[in-house]
Design a protein around this motif. Structure first.
Motif, PDB file in Angstrom:
ATOM      1  N   ALA A 184      16.202 -10.623  -1.901  1.00  0.00           N
ATOM      2  CA  ALA A 184      16.240  -9.164  -1.850  1.00  0.00           C
ATOM      3  C   ALA A 184      15.505  -8.544  -3.036  1.00  0.00           C
ATOM      4  O   ALA A 184      14.750  -7.574  -2.881  1.00  0.00           O
ATOM      5  CB  ALA A 184      17.690  -8.672  -1.809  1.00  0.00           C
ATOM      6  N   VAL A 185      15.709  -9.095  -4.229  1.00  0.00           N
ATOM      7  CA  VAL A 185      15.034  -8.562  -5.416  1.00  0.00           C
ATOM      8  C   VAL A 185      13.522  -8.759  -5.295  1.00  0.00           C
ATOM      9  O   VAL A 185      12.734  -7.863  -5.632  1.00  0.00           O
ATOM     10  CB  VAL A 185      15.574  -9.218  -6.702  1.00  0.00           C
ATOM     11  N   GLY A 186      13.109  -9.912  -4.807  1.00  0.00           N
ATOM     12  CA  GLY A 186      11.682 -10.147  -4.606  1.00  0.00           C
ATOM     13  C   GLY A 186      11.075  -9.153  -3.634  1.00  0.00           C
ATOM     14  O   GLY A 186       9.947  -8.666  -3.833  1.00  0.00           O
ATOM     15  N   GLU A 187      11.807  -8.827  -2.585  1.00  0.00           N
ATOM     16  CA  GLU A 187      11.323  -7.847  -1.606  1.00  0.00           C
ATOM     17  C   GLU A 187      11.263  -6.449  -2.212  1.00  0.00           C
ATOM     18  O   GLU A 187      10.334  -5.681  -1.938  1.00  0.00           O
ATOM     19  CB  GLU A 187      12.228  -7.885  -0.375  1.00  0.00           C
ATOM     20  N   HIS A 188      12.240  -6.129  -3.049  1.00  0.00           N
ATOM     21  CA  HIS A 188      12.209  -4.843  -3.755  1.00  0.00           C
ATOM     22  C   HIS A 188      10.976  -4.761  -4.658  1.00  0.00           C
ATOM     23  O   HIS A 188      10.303  -3.729  -4.734  1.00  0.00           O
ATOM     24  CB  HIS A 188      13.467  -4.666  -4.602  1.00  0.00           C
ATOM     25  N   GLU A 189      10.674  -5.851  -5.339  1.00  0.00           N
ATOM     26  CA  GLU A 189       9.522  -5.871  -6.242  1.00  0.00           C
ATOM     27  C   GLU A 189       8.219  -5.663  -5.466  1.00  0.00           C
ATOM     28  O   GLU A 189       7.299  -4.996  -5.958  1.00  0.00           O
ATOM     29  CB  GLU A 189       9.497  -7.184  -7.018  1.00  0.00           C
ATOM     30  N   ARG A 190       8.132  -6.226  -4.289  1.00  0.00           N
ATOM     31  CA  ARG A 190       6.932  -6.040  -3.466  1.00  0.00           C
ATOM     32  C   ARG A 190       6.770  -4.575  -3.071  1.00  0.00           C
ATOM     33  O   ARG A 190       5.657  -4.031  -3.100  1.00  0.00           O
ATOM     34  CB  ARG A 190       7.010  -6.916  -2.213  1.00  0.00           C
ATOM     35  N   ILE A 191       7.874  -3.925  -2.724  1.00  0.00           N
ATOM     36  CA  ILE A 191       7.821  -2.506  -2.355  1.00  0.00           C
ATOM     37  C   ILE A 191       7.341  -1.675  -3.535  1.00  0.00           C
ATOM     38  O   ILE A 191       6.462  -0.814  -3.404  1.00  0.00           O
ATOM     39  CB  ILE A 191       9.209  -2.018  -1.888  1.00  0.00           C
ATOM     40  N   VAL A 192       7.921  -1.926  -4.705  1.00  0.00           N
ATOM     41  CA  VAL A 192       7.564  -1.147  -5.897  1.00  0.00           C
ATOM     42  C   VAL A 192       6.106  -1.386  -6.285  1.00  0.00           C
ATOM     43  O   VAL A 192       5.388  -0.447  -6.658  1.00  0.00           O
ATOM     44  CB  VAL A 192       8.498  -1.490  -7.071  1.00  0.00           C
ATOM     45  N   ALA A 193       5.652  -2.620  -6.181  1.00  0.00           N
ATOM     46  CA  ALA A 193       4.260  -2.921  -6.523  1.00  0.00           C
ATOM     47  C   ALA A 193       3.305  -2.138  -5.634  1.00  0.00           C
ATOM     48  O   ALA A 193       2.268  -1.630  -6.096  1.00  0.00           O
ATOM     49  CB  ALA A 193       4.003  -4.422  -6.395  1.00  0.00           C
ATOM     50  N   ALA A 194       3.641  -2.022  -4.353  1.00  0.00           N
ATOM     51  CA  ALA A 194       2.786  -1.277  -3.428  1.00  0.00           C
ATOM     52  C   ALA A 194       2.799   0.210  -3.743  1.00  0.00           C
ATOM     53  O   ALA A 194       1.759   0.880  -3.723  1.00  0.00           O
ATOM     54  CB  ALA A 194       3.250  -1.514  -1.991  1.00  0.00           C
ATOM     55  N   GLU A 232       0.790  -0.860   2.598  1.00  0.00           N
ATOM     56  CA  GLU A 232       1.463  -2.047   2.087  1.00  0.00           C
ATOM     57  C   GLU A 232       2.931  -1.730   1.787  1.00  0.00           C
ATOM     58  O   GLU A 232       3.818  -2.568   2.026  1.00  0.00           O
ATOM     59  CB  GLU A 232       0.767  -2.555   0.834  1.00  0.00           C
ATOM     60  N   ALA A 233       3.194  -0.535   1.280  1.00  0.00           N
ATOM     61  CA  ALA A 233       4.570  -0.131   1.009  1.00  0.00           C
ATOM     62  C   ALA A 233       5.367  -0.082   2.306  1.00  0.00           C
ATOM     63  O   ALA A 233       6.519  -0.525   2.370  1.00  0.00           O
ATOM     64  CB  ALA A 233       4.608   1.229   0.317  1.00  0.00           C
ATOM     65  N   ARG A 234       4.758   0.450   3.362  1.00  0.00           N
ATOM     66  CA  ARG A 234       5.418   0.495   4.662  1.00  0.00           C
ATOM     67  C   ARG A 234       5.724  -0.927   5.150  1.00  0.00           C
ATOM     68  O   ARG A 234       6.835  -1.224   5.590  1.00  0.00           O
ATOM     69  CB  ARG A 234       4.530   1.206   5.691  1.00  0.00           C
ATOM     70  N   CYS A 286       9.443  -2.557   5.733  1.00  0.00           N
ATOM     71  CA  CYS A 286       9.822  -3.047   7.061  1.00  0.00           C
ATOM     72  C   CYS A 286      10.238  -4.516   6.990  1.00  0.00           C
ATOM     73  O   CYS A 286      11.247  -4.925   7.584  1.00  0.00           O
ATOM     74  CB  CYS A 286       8.665  -2.885   8.039  1.00  0.00           C
ATOM     75  N   ALA A 287       9.463  -5.310   6.253  1.00  0.00           N
ATOM     76  CA  ALA A 287       9.767  -6.730   6.121  1.00  0.00           C
ATOM     77  C   ALA A 287      11.102  -6.940   5.408  1.00  0.00           C
ATOM     78  O   ALA A 287      11.862  -7.866   5.738  1.00  0.00           O
ATOM     79  CB  ALA A 287       8.642  -7.435   5.359  1.00  0.00           C
ATOM     80  N   HIS A 288      11.393  -6.095   4.447  1.00  0.00           N
ATOM     81  CA  HIS A 288      12.653  -6.185   3.705  1.00  0.00           C
ATOM     82  C   HIS A 288      13.845  -5.978   4.638  1.00  0.00           C
ATOM     83  O   HIS A 288      14.789  -6.772   4.642  1.00  0.00           O
ATOM     84  CB  HIS A 288      12.656  -5.149   2.588  1.00  0.00           C
ATOM     85  N   VAL A 289      13.800  -4.937   5.455  1.00  0.00           N
ATOM     86  CA  VAL A 289      14.912  -4.653   6.359  1.00  0.00           C
ATOM     87  C   VAL A 289      15.040  -5.752   7.414  1.00  0.00           C
ATOM     88  O   VAL A 289      16.149  -6.177   7.751  1.00  0.00           O
ATOM     89  CB  VAL A 289      14.739  -3.277   7.025  1.00  0.00           C
ATOM     90  N   ALA A 290      13.913  -6.217   7.918  1.00  0.00           N
ATOM     91  CA  ALA A 290      13.946  -7.303   8.905  1.00  0.00           C
ATOM     92  C   ALA A 290      14.585  -8.552   8.298  1.00  0.00           C
ATOM     93  O   ALA A 290      15.398  -9.230   8.943  1.00  0.00           O
ATOM     94  CB  ALA A 290      12.537  -7.608   9.397  1.00  0.00           C
TER      95      ALA A 290
END
Length: 214
Positions: free
Chosen positions: A177-187, A195-197, A201-205
């Motif tokens: 979950a933290v890794g997915e959060h980091e990807r969102i913030v980076a985008a 990329e943020a979208r 989406c990938a995080h929730v899935a």
């Protein structure tokens, strides 16, 4: 009691009940007896009654005739429907937030995920970590600046948390979950709305898949 104090007390009771639901202390299907909760929280019945009504509005509780209010209990099909819609709307919120977010918001998001990353080295605390997760997603949807979108996501995020009491209790789930959060913030920081979208989406899935495994 002044009206403002009454409103603050109701908000405090609502936050306490919401936290108890999100951490699993009040599990799906649990009764929300106003007298019992008032005694438990050491407050009068009025703020509890108002807080329960707010939970019903948010979809976290349901009222059944002759049975009173209970924490919402969704079947597997309903849970999937909640995550399916949230996946799309979270992606939309991340997209909009990327186009609007200023340096202050980006910095705040970076600090949030930094704290989450650092806490991975400590013992899991479901209550603490679930709260940080909710704050992270709330900031993104509020930054998006779309009230209907924000209101819809607040309701959906609340309902999805009903089935995520264990999400922050396992080491693997926490790190993913933290890794997915980091990807969102980076985008968002890079200004890449698409990329943020995709990341949101990938995080929730991913959350849905992991929720079904717990």
């Amino acid at each position: 009691m002044p009206a403002s104090n009454g409103a603050l007390l109701t908000e405090s009771v609502h936050n306490s009940l919401q936290e108890m639901i999100f951490t699993g202390e009040l599990a799906p299907g649990s009764p929300l007896s106003v007298p019992a909760l008032a005694a438990r929280l050491n407050v009068s019945r009025t703020p509890v009654r108002e807080a329960v009504q707010q939970l019903i509005f948010e979809g976290l509780a349901t009222h059944t005739r002759n049975a009173g209010a209970r924490v919402t209990l969704l079947d597997d099909e309903a849970v999937k429907a909640v995550f399916d819609v949230r996946e799309v709307l979270d992606g939309l919120a991340a997209h909009h937030a990327t186009l609007i977010a200023g340096n202050a918001v980006v910095e705040q998001l970076r600090k949030m995920v930094q704290v989450q990353r650092e806490l991975l080295e400590e013992t899991a605390d479901r209550q603490r970590d679930a709260k940080l997760d909710l704050e992270f997603h709330t900031l993104i949807r509020d930054t998006a600046g779309n009230r209907p979108l924000s209101d819809a996501l607040a309701r959906l995020d609340g309902q999805s948390h009903l089935y995520r009491a264990d999400m922050w209790g396992t080491e693997l789930n926490r790190r993913l979950a933290v890794g997915e959060h980091e990807r969102i913030v980076a985008a968002i920081e890079a200004g890449d709305a698409e990329e943020a979208r995709s990341a949101a989406c990938a995080h929730v899935a991913g959350l849905y898949v992991r929720t079904r495994r717990t």
